[in-house]
Design a protein around this motif. Structure first.
Motif, PDB file in Angstrom:
ATOM      1  N   GLU A   7      37.823  33.964  39.948  1.00 39.00           N
ATOM      2  CA  GLU A   7      37.580  35.048  40.456  1.00 39.00           C
ATOM      3  C   GLU A   7      39.337  34.366  41.426  1.00 39.00           C
ATOM      4  OE1 GLU A   7      34.606  36.222  44.154  1.00 39.00           O
ATOM      5  OE2 GLU A   7      35.032  34.028  44.434  1.00 39.00           O
ATOM      6  N   ALA A   8      39.638  36.069  41.446  1.00 42.15           N
ATOM      7  CA  ALA A   8      40.521  36.264  42.140  1.00 42.15           C
ATOM      8  C   ALA A   8      40.686  37.616  43.480  1.00 42.15           C
ATOM      9  CB  ALA A   8      42.339  37.107  41.233  1.00 42.15           C
ATOM     10  N   LYS A   9      41.724  36.768  44.397  1.00 40.60           N
ATOM     11  CA  LYS A   9      40.800  37.734  45.475  1.00 40.60           C
ATOM     12  C   LYS A   9      42.851  37.760  46.062  1.00 40.60           C
ATOM     13  CE  LYS A   9      36.514  36.046  47.004  1.00 40.60           C
ATOM     14  NZ  LYS A   9      35.754  35.898  48.111  1.00 40.60           N
ATOM     15  N   GLY A  10      42.957  39.383  46.133  1.00 35.93           N
ATOM     16  CA  GLY A  10      44.898  39.530  47.259  1.00 35.93           C
ATOM     17  C   GLY A  10      46.008  39.400  46.345  1.00 35.93           C
ATOM     18  N   LEU A  11      45.035  39.404  44.698  1.00 35.63           N
ATOM     19  CA  LEU A  11      46.636  38.520  43.961  1.00 35.63           C
ATOM     20  C   LEU A  11      47.648  39.336  44.194  1.00 35.63           C
ATOM     21  CD1 LEU A  11      45.373  36.886  40.513  1.00 35.63           C
ATOM     22  CD2 LEU A  11      46.005  35.890  43.101  1.00 35.63           C
ATOM     23  N   GLY A  18      67.999  40.720  42.741  1.00 33.16           N
ATOM     24  CA  GLY A  18      69.314  40.735  44.080  1.00 33.16           C
ATOM     25  C   GLY A  18      68.593  42.124  45.386  1.00 33.16           C
ATOM     26  N   GLU A  19      68.773  42.140  45.963  1.00 34.04           N
ATOM     27  CA  GLU A  19      68.147  42.878  47.425  1.00 34.04           C
ATOM     28  C   GLU A  19      67.027  43.817  46.960  1.00 34.04           C
ATOM     29  OE1 GLU A  19      70.730  45.399  49.467  1.00 34.04           O
ATOM     30  OE2 GLU A  19      72.107  43.465  49.523  1.00 34.04           O
ATOM     31  N   THR A  20      66.273  44.170  45.900  1.00 38.19           N
ATOM     32  CA  THR A  20      65.349  44.816  45.354  1.00 38.19           C
ATOM     33  C   THR A  20      64.487  44.474  44.994  1.00 38.19           C
ATOM     34  OG1 THR A  20      66.950  47.087  44.343  1.00 38.19           O
ATOM     35  CG2 THR A  20      64.691  46.638  43.761  1.00 38.19           C
ATOM     36  N   PHE A  21      63.430  44.288  44.946  1.00 36.74           N
ATOM     37  CA  PHE A  21      61.843  43.718  44.675  1.00 36.74           C
ATOM     38  C   PHE A  21      60.748  44.587  44.376  1.00 36.74           C
ATOM     39  CE2 PHE A  21      63.261  41.896  49.042  1.00 36.74           C
ATOM     40  CZ  PHE A  21      63.224  40.604  48.605  1.00 36.74           C
ATOM     41  N   VAL A  22      60.489  43.765  42.730  1.00 38.47           N
ATOM     42  CA  VAL A  22      59.312  44.563  41.876  1.00 38.47           C
ATOM     43  C   VAL A  22      57.964  43.704  41.860  1.00 38.47           C
ATOM     44  CG1 VAL A  22      58.694  45.254  40.215  1.00 38.47           C
ATOM     45  CG2 VAL A  22      61.212  45.684  40.486  1.00 38.47           C
ATOM     46  N   ASP A  23      56.834  45.021  42.316  1.00 40.09           N
ATOM     47  CA  ASP A  23      55.286  44.286  42.842  1.00 40.09           C
ATOM     48  C   ASP A  23      55.268  44.226  41.327  1.00 40.09           C
ATOM     49  OD1 ASP A  23      55.712  43.562  45.622  1.00 40.09           O
ATOM     50  OD2 ASP A  23      55.657  45.549  45.749  1.00 40.09           O
ATOM     51  N   ALA A  24      55.477  43.032  40.980  1.00 40.13           N
ATOM     52  CA  ALA A  24      54.736  43.187  39.171  1.00 40.13           C
ATOM     53  C   ALA A  24      53.082  43.043  39.123  1.00 40.13           C
ATOM     54  CB  ALA A  24      54.789  41.642  38.559  1.00 40.13           C
ATOM     55  N   LEU A  25      52.335  43.009  40.241  1.00 40.33           N
ATOM     56  CA  LEU A  25      51.285  42.896  41.256  1.00 40.33           C
ATOM     57  C   LEU A  25      50.639  42.656  42.234  1.00 40.33           C
ATOM     58  CD1 LEU A  25      48.862  39.571  38.884  1.00 40.33           C
ATOM     59  CD2 LEU A  25      48.972  42.284  38.262  1.00 40.33           C
ATOM     60  N   ALA A  26      49.806  43.915  42.442  1.00 39.45           N
ATOM     61  CA  ALA A  26      49.207  43.985  43.734  1.00 39.45           C
ATOM     62  C   ALA A  26      48.271  43.840  44.635  1.00 39.45           C
ATOM     63  CB  ALA A  26      49.782  45.653  44.451  1.00 39.45           C
ATOM     64  N   ASN A  27      47.622  43.618  45.255  1.00 36.98           N
ATOM     65  CA  ASN A  27      46.678  43.015  46.117  1.00 36.98           C
ATOM     66  C   ASN A  27      45.486  43.727  44.571  1.00 36.98           C
ATOM     67  OD1 ASN A  27      44.750  42.305  48.246  1.00 36.98           O
ATOM     68  ND2 ASN A  27      44.006  45.228  48.155  1.00 36.98           N
ATOM     69  N   VAL A  28      45.290  42.269  43.837  1.00 35.07           N
ATOM     70  CA  VAL A  28      44.315  42.645  42.760  1.00 35.07           C
ATOM     71  C   VAL A  28      43.104  41.735  43.298  1.00 35.07           C
ATOM     72  CG1 VAL A  28      43.811  41.966  40.065  1.00 35.07           C
ATOM     73  CG2 VAL A  28      45.911  43.176  40.508  1.00 35.07           C
ATOM     74  N   ASP A  29      41.430  42.403  42.565  1.00 37.97           N
ATOM     75  CA  ASP A  29      40.340  41.334  42.860  1.00 37.97           C
ATOM     76  C   ASP A  29      40.138  40.882  41.629  1.00 37.97           C
ATOM     77  OD1 ASP A  29      41.099  40.873  45.949  1.00 37.97           O
ATOM     78  OD2 ASP A  29      40.370  43.116  46.221  1.00 37.97           O
ATOM     79  N   PHE A  30      39.767  40.388  41.186  1.00 40.44           N
ATOM     80  CA  PHE A  30      38.960  40.300  40.198  1.00 40.44           C
ATOM     81  C   PHE A  30      37.839  39.182  39.862  1.00 40.44           C
ATOM     82  CE2 PHE A  30      38.639  38.430  35.938  1.00 40.44           C
ATOM     83  CZ  PHE A  30      38.057  39.907  34.993  1.00 40.44           C
ATOM     84  N   GLY A  64      47.400  35.682  47.665  1.00 46.10           N
ATOM     85  CA  GLY A  64      45.882  35.805  46.852  1.00 46.10           C
ATOM     86  C   GLY A  64      46.135  34.253  46.759  1.00 46.10           C
ATOM     87  N   THR A  65      44.355  34.227  46.384  1.00 45.11           N
ATOM     88  CA  THR A  65      44.201  32.989  46.160  1.00 45.11           C
ATOM     89  C   THR A  65      43.287  33.251  44.644  1.00 45.11           C
ATOM     90  OG1 THR A  65      41.554  33.518  46.428  1.00 45.11           O
ATOM     91  CG2 THR A  65      43.551  32.674  47.943  1.00 45.11           C
ATOM     92  N   LEU A  66      43.183  32.361  43.914  1.00 47.51           N
ATOM     93  CA  LEU A  66      42.496  31.657  42.008  1.00 47.51           C
ATOM     94  C   LEU A  66      41.690  30.541  42.573  1.00 47.51           C
ATOM     95  CD1 LEU A  66      42.276  32.901  39.526  1.00 47.51           C
ATOM     96  CD2 LEU A  66      43.804  31.120  38.887  1.00 47.51           C
ATOM     97  N   ASN A  67      40.396  31.113  42.180  1.00 43.66           N
ATOM     98  CA  ASN A  67      39.569  30.312  42.231  1.00 43.66           C
ATOM     99  C   ASN A  67      39.032  29.811  40.655  1.00 43.66           C
ATOM    100  OD1 ASN A  67      38.334  28.606  45.165  1.00 43.66           O
ATOM    101  ND2 ASN A  67      39.492  31.046  45.969  1.00 43.66           N
ATOM    102  N   TYR A  68      38.802  28.498  40.122  1.00 49.58           N
ATOM    103  CA  TYR A  68      38.179  28.305  39.020  1.00 49.58           C
ATOM    104  C   TYR A  68      36.912  27.284  39.766  1.00 49.58           C
ATOM    105  CZ  TYR A  68      36.912  25.991  35.043  1.00 49.58           C
ATOM    106  OH  TYR A  68      36.244  25.531  33.502  1.00 49.58           O
ATOM    107  N   LYS A  69      36.006  27.975  39.469  1.00 50.57           N
ATOM    108  CA  LYS A  69      34.379  27.383  39.867  1.00 50.57           C
ATOM    109  C   LYS A  69      34.873  27.072  41.004  1.00 50.57           C
ATOM    110  CE  LYS A  69      33.013  25.762  34.883  1.00 50.57           C
ATOM    111  NZ  LYS A  69      32.389  25.042  34.086  1.00 50.57           N
TER     112      LYS A  69
END
Length: 235
Positions: A7-11, A18-30, A64-69
Motif C-alpha cells: 500500500e502506497a500513500k502520497g508517494l 541544478g536549480e531545476t526540479f522534476v517530479d517523476a511521481l506526484a502524490n500517488v496512492d495505490f 509518502g509511505t510504502l507499507n508491505y503487509k
C-alpha cells in the motif's frame, strides 16, 4: 478476504537538476492485493519505472509511505530493504542482466539459496522449458531464452512479489508472447503478486487491473480486464 500486500500513500519522487526540479511521481496512492496481476501502462517519462522501483524498494520516495503487509518500508534501513528484496521480491527487466560468464543454470543458482521456500534451480528452469539449455551461456541463447532465464532466476526463491519492467520490450512479437505466457503461468501457479509495466496496450489483456499513468500520476484504473490469455494476444 483478499489481503493487501503493498500500500502506497502520497508517494512522490523529485529529482534535482541544478536549480531545476522534476517530479517523476506526484502524490500517488495505490494498493496491490495478494495474488493480483496488475499492468501499468503509460508513455516514456510517465513515471512507470520510478513507481516500480519504489514499490520494489530499489529507490526511496521523496515523500509518502510504502507499507508491505502493514510494515512501513519507508522507515527501513538500506540493509533491511536489501534483505526484504532478497527474500520477497523477484525482478525482471527489459534487458536481462544475466552474468555472461555463467551458464543459464549457474545464473539461476545464484539466487536459489534466497528465500524461505525456494524451489530448485532445476525446477525453475524446467518450468520455463529451459532445462535442455541449462549449460548454455547467455551469448548462446536467444533473447526470449535469456528473458526466460531471467524469469527463472526471479521466481526460484518463490517471491511474494514479482516486478517486471518492460519484460517484452527487447523481444519480437512471438517471443514476447511466450515470455508473457511464462509470467502469467508463474502468477497463476504460485499465486505470486505481479506488477508489470509496459507501453504496449495489448498486454493489458492479461491483467486483473490496469493502471494508466501520465506525468508522474495515476490517471485511471480499470478493473476486471483479464479476458484473454497471453497466447491469444494480437500485437
Amino acid at each position: 478476504m483478499t489481503e493487501v500486500l503493498l500500500e502506497a500513500k502520497g508517494l512522490g519522487k523529485r529529482y534535482a537538476f541544478g536549480e531545476t526540479f522534476v517530479d517523476a511521481l506526484a502524490n500517488v496512492d495505490f494498493s496491490l492485493q495478494t495474488g493480483e496481476l496488475v499492468v501499468v501502462l503509460g508513455p516514456s517519462g510517465s513515471g512507470k519505472s520510478t513507481f516500480l522501483n519504489i514499490l520494489g524498494t530499489l529507490d526511496r520516495p521523496t515523500v509518502g509511505t510504502l507499507n508491505y503487509k502493514n510494515e512501513l518500508m519507508t522507515e527501513k534501513t538500506d540493509e533491511e530493504l536489501c534483505a526484504f528484496r532478497r527474500e520477497k521480491v523477484g525482478l525482471v527487466f527489459q534487458f536481462y542482466n544475466l552474468i555472461p560468464s555463467l551458464t543459464a543454470l549457474e545464473n539461476v543458482q545464484l539466487i536459489e539459496s534466497h528465500g524461505e521456500s525456494a524451489m530448485s534451480s532445476e525446477d525453475a528452469l524446467r518450468r520455463l522449458n529451459l532445462w535442455e539449455r541449462r549449460n548454455h551461456f547467455p551469448s548462446e541463447l536467444s533473447g526470449g531464452e535469456q528473458q526466460r532465464v531471467a524469469i527463472a532466476r526471479a521466481i526460484v526463491k518463490k517471491p511474494a512479489l514479482l516486478l517486471c519492467d518492460e519484460p517484452t520490450g527487447a523481444l519480437d512479437v512471438s517471443t514476447g508472447v511466450v515470455v508473457l505466457q511464462a509470467i502469467e503461468e508463474v502468477h497463476h501457479d504460485f499465486g505470486v503478486s505481479v506488477m508489470l509495466i509496459t507501453h504496449n496496450v495489448m498486454i493489458a489483456g492479461i491483467a486483473d487491473r490496469v493502471i494508466h499513468m501520465s506525468g508522474g500520476k495515476i490517471t485511471s484504473i480499470e478493473k476486471n480486464l483479464k479476458h484473454m490469455l497471453a497466447r491469444d494476444l494480437q500485437w
